[in-house]
Scaffold this motif. Structure first.
Motif, PDB file in Angstrom:
ATOM      1  N   PHE A 180       0.824  -1.208   0.000  1.00 47.74           N
ATOM      2  CA  PHE A 180       0.000   0.000   0.000  1.00 47.74           C
ATOM      3  C   PHE A 180       0.859   1.258   0.000  1.00 47.74           C
ATOM      4  CE2 PHE A 180      -3.745  -2.442   1.664  1.00 47.74           C
ATOM      5  CZ  PHE A 180      -4.614  -2.078   0.649  1.00 47.74           C
ATOM      6  N   VAL A 181       1.928   1.259   0.783  1.00 48.87           N
ATOM      7  CA  VAL A 181       2.810   2.433   0.837  1.00 48.87           C
ATOM      8  C   VAL A 181       3.500   2.643  -0.506  1.00 48.87           C
ATOM      9  CG1 VAL A 181       4.855   3.418   1.924  1.00 48.87           C
ATOM     10  CG2 VAL A 181       3.181   2.251   3.313  1.00 48.87           C
ATOM     11  N   LEU A 182       3.958   1.569  -1.134  1.00 46.50           N
ATOM     12  CA  LEU A 182       4.629   1.701  -2.428  1.00 46.50           C
ATOM     13  C   LEU A 182       3.661   2.204  -3.498  1.00 46.50           C
ATOM     14  CD1 LEU A 182       6.930  -1.449  -2.438  1.00 46.50           C
ATOM     15  CD2 LEU A 182       7.525   0.916  -1.889  1.00 46.50           C
ATOM     16  N   ALA A 183       2.410   1.732  -3.467  1.00 42.17           N
ATOM     17  CA  ALA A 183       1.413   2.236  -4.416  1.00 42.17           C
ATOM     18  C   ALA A 183       1.147   3.718  -4.161  1.00 42.17           C
ATOM     19  CB  ALA A 183       0.126   1.437  -4.297  1.00 42.17           C
ATOM     20  N   GLY A 184       1.057   4.105  -2.897  1.00 42.18           N
ATOM     21  CA  GLY A 184       0.882   5.518  -2.564  1.00 42.18           C
ATOM     22  C   GLY A 184       2.074   6.361  -2.985  1.00 42.18           C
ATOM     23  N   ASN A 185       3.283   5.795  -2.858  1.00 43.53           N
ATOM     24  CA  ASN A 185       4.488   6.514  -3.284  1.00 43.53           C
ATOM     25  C   ASN A 185       4.470   6.790  -4.777  1.00 43.53           C
ATOM     26  OD1 ASN A 185       5.621   6.680  -0.769  1.00 43.53           O
ATOM     27  ND2 ASN A 185       7.043   4.993  -1.063  1.00 43.53           N
ATOM     28  N   VAL A 186       4.100   5.803  -5.564  1.00 44.36           N
ATOM     29  CA  VAL A 186       4.060   5.987  -7.019  1.00 44.36           C
ATOM     30  C   VAL A 186       3.096   7.108  -7.367  1.00 44.36           C
ATOM     31  CG1 VAL A 186       3.345   4.904  -9.185  1.00 44.36           C
ATOM     32  CG2 VAL A 186       4.768   3.635  -7.586  1.00 44.36           C
ATOM     33  N   ILE A 187       1.920   7.076  -6.781  1.00 43.12           N
ATOM     34  CA  ILE A 187       0.912   8.100  -7.084  1.00 43.12           C
ATOM     35  C   ILE A 187       1.361   9.467  -6.570  1.00 43.12           C
ATOM     36  CG2 ILE A 187      -1.470   8.811  -6.692  1.00 43.12           C
ATOM     37  CD1 ILE A 187      -2.150   5.812  -6.470  1.00 43.12           C
ATOM     38  N   ALA A 188       1.929   9.514  -5.372  1.00 44.30           N
ATOM     39  CA  ALA A 188       2.342  10.804  -4.793  1.00 44.30           C
ATOM     40  C   ALA A 188       3.467  11.450  -5.597  1.00 44.30           C
ATOM     41  CB  ALA A 188       2.783  10.606  -3.348  1.00 44.30           C
ATOM     42  N   PHE A 189       4.455  10.656  -5.993  1.00 44.69           N
ATOM     43  CA  PHE A 189       5.564  11.261  -6.732  1.00 44.69           C
ATOM     44  C   PHE A 189       5.174  11.613  -8.159  1.00 44.69           C
ATOM     45  CE2 PHE A 189       8.171   9.178  -3.346  1.00 44.69           C
ATOM     46  CZ  PHE A 189       8.584  10.367  -2.778  1.00 44.69           C
ATOM     47  N   LEU A 190       4.230  10.887  -8.745  1.00 51.06           N
ATOM     48  CA  LEU A 190       3.704  11.308 -10.042  1.00 51.06           C
ATOM     49  C   LEU A 190       2.893  12.593  -9.904  1.00 51.06           C
ATOM     50  CD1 LEU A 190       2.671   7.940 -11.713  1.00 51.06           C
ATOM     51  CD2 LEU A 190       4.593   9.430 -12.295  1.00 51.06           C
ATOM     52  N   THR A 191       2.225  12.771  -8.777  1.00 50.18           N
ATOM     53  CA  THR A 191       1.503  14.011  -8.515  1.00 50.18           C
ATOM     54  C   THR A 191       2.470  15.182  -8.365  1.00 50.18           C
ATOM     55  OG1 THR A 191      -0.242  12.783  -7.399  1.00 50.18           O
ATOM     56  CG2 THR A 191      -0.127  15.137  -6.960  1.00 50.18           C
ATOM     57  N   ILE A 192       3.568  14.966  -7.651  1.00 49.38           N
ATOM     58  CA  ILE A 192       4.572  16.025  -7.503  1.00 49.38           C
ATOM     59  C   ILE A 192       5.178  16.375  -8.860  1.00 49.38           C
ATOM     60  CG2 ILE A 192       6.822  16.577  -6.491  1.00 49.38           C
ATOM     61  CD1 ILE A 192       5.951  14.878  -4.063  1.00 49.38           C
ATOM     62  N   LEU A 193       5.452  15.358  -9.683  1.00 50.82           N
ATOM     63  CA  LEU A 193       5.961  15.603 -11.026  1.00 50.82           C
ATOM     64  C   LEU A 193       4.944  16.380 -11.852  1.00 50.82           C
ATOM     65  CD1 LEU A 193       8.107  15.070 -13.244  1.00 50.82           C
ATOM     66  CD2 LEU A 193       6.831  12.984 -13.770  1.00 50.82           C
ATOM     67  N   GLY A 194       3.681  16.002 -11.749  1.00 50.92           N
ATOM     68  CA  GLY A 194       2.633  16.727 -12.462  1.00 50.92           C
ATOM     69  C   GLY A 194       2.523  18.169 -12.011  1.00 50.92           C
ATOM     70  N   PHE A 195       2.717  18.403 -10.714  1.00 50.05           N
ATOM     71  CA  PHE A 195       2.702  19.774 -10.203  1.00 50.05           C
ATOM     72  C   PHE A 195       3.798  20.610 -10.856  1.00 50.05           C
ATOM     73  CE2 PHE A 195       4.337  22.901  -7.196  1.00 50.05           C
ATOM     74  CZ  PHE A 195       3.192  23.640  -6.923  1.00 50.05           C
ATOM     75  N   PHE A 196       5.015  20.055 -10.934  1.00 51.85           N
ATOM     76  CA  PHE A 196       6.116  20.805 -11.530  1.00 51.85           C
ATOM     77  C   PHE A 196       5.906  21.006 -13.031  1.00 51.85           C
ATOM     78  CE2 PHE A 196       8.528  19.868  -7.659  1.00 51.85           C
ATOM     79  CZ  PHE A 196       9.087  21.106  -7.448  1.00 51.85           C
TER      80      PHE A 196
END
Length: 130
Positions: free
Chosen positions: A100-116
């Motif tokens: 669950f944490v790894l799935a959340g990490n993938v989504i969170a870091f893709l969100t941060i990338l999308g923000f930039f």
């Protein structure tokens, strides 16, 4: 992009935090050690924000400051994926919670990338300073 992009970023951030909370709050897991990953979510954009602020006056496509910030950001992201794996291997948390944490990490870091990517493009608004 318009308001739809911002709504998509907010929705993906909420999904990432939902996966992280599921890894902590489900009764079969029951430990809150995975919340330490939040520290990496807050630290990940900091080197790029500093490099963008310091390197704003340089016209070069690649500077030492930018390369160093990419190096630090990569180390933070790898650490965010490594911490839950180490905790699961040590028996502090279960492997299901780690997933669950790894799935959340993938989504969170893709969100941060999308923000930039969203705020880094030229627009009529003055958001590029972020």
């Amino acid at each position: 992009m318009s308001v739809k992009g911002l709504v998509l970023l907010a929705l993906s951030g909420a999904a990432a935090l939902t996966f992280l909370m599921l890894s902590c709050a489900l009764p079969e897991f029951g430990v809150y050690w995975p919340l330490f990953v939040l520290m990496f979510y807050f630290l990940a954009p900091v080197p790029m924000l500093i490099a963008r602020r310091l390197g704003a006056d340089m016209d070069s496509t690649s500077t030492a400051c930018k390369e160093l910030s990419i190096f630090f950001t990569t180390g933070i992201v790898v650490s965010a994926f490594g911490l839950p794996c180490i905790l699961a291997h040590a028996g502090v948390m279960q492997w299901g919670a780690c997933a669950f944490v790894l799935a959340g990490n993938v989504i969170a870091f893709l969100t941060i990338l999308g923000f930039f990517l969203y705020f880094g493009q030229d627009s009529d608004y003055d958001f590029q300073r972020w």
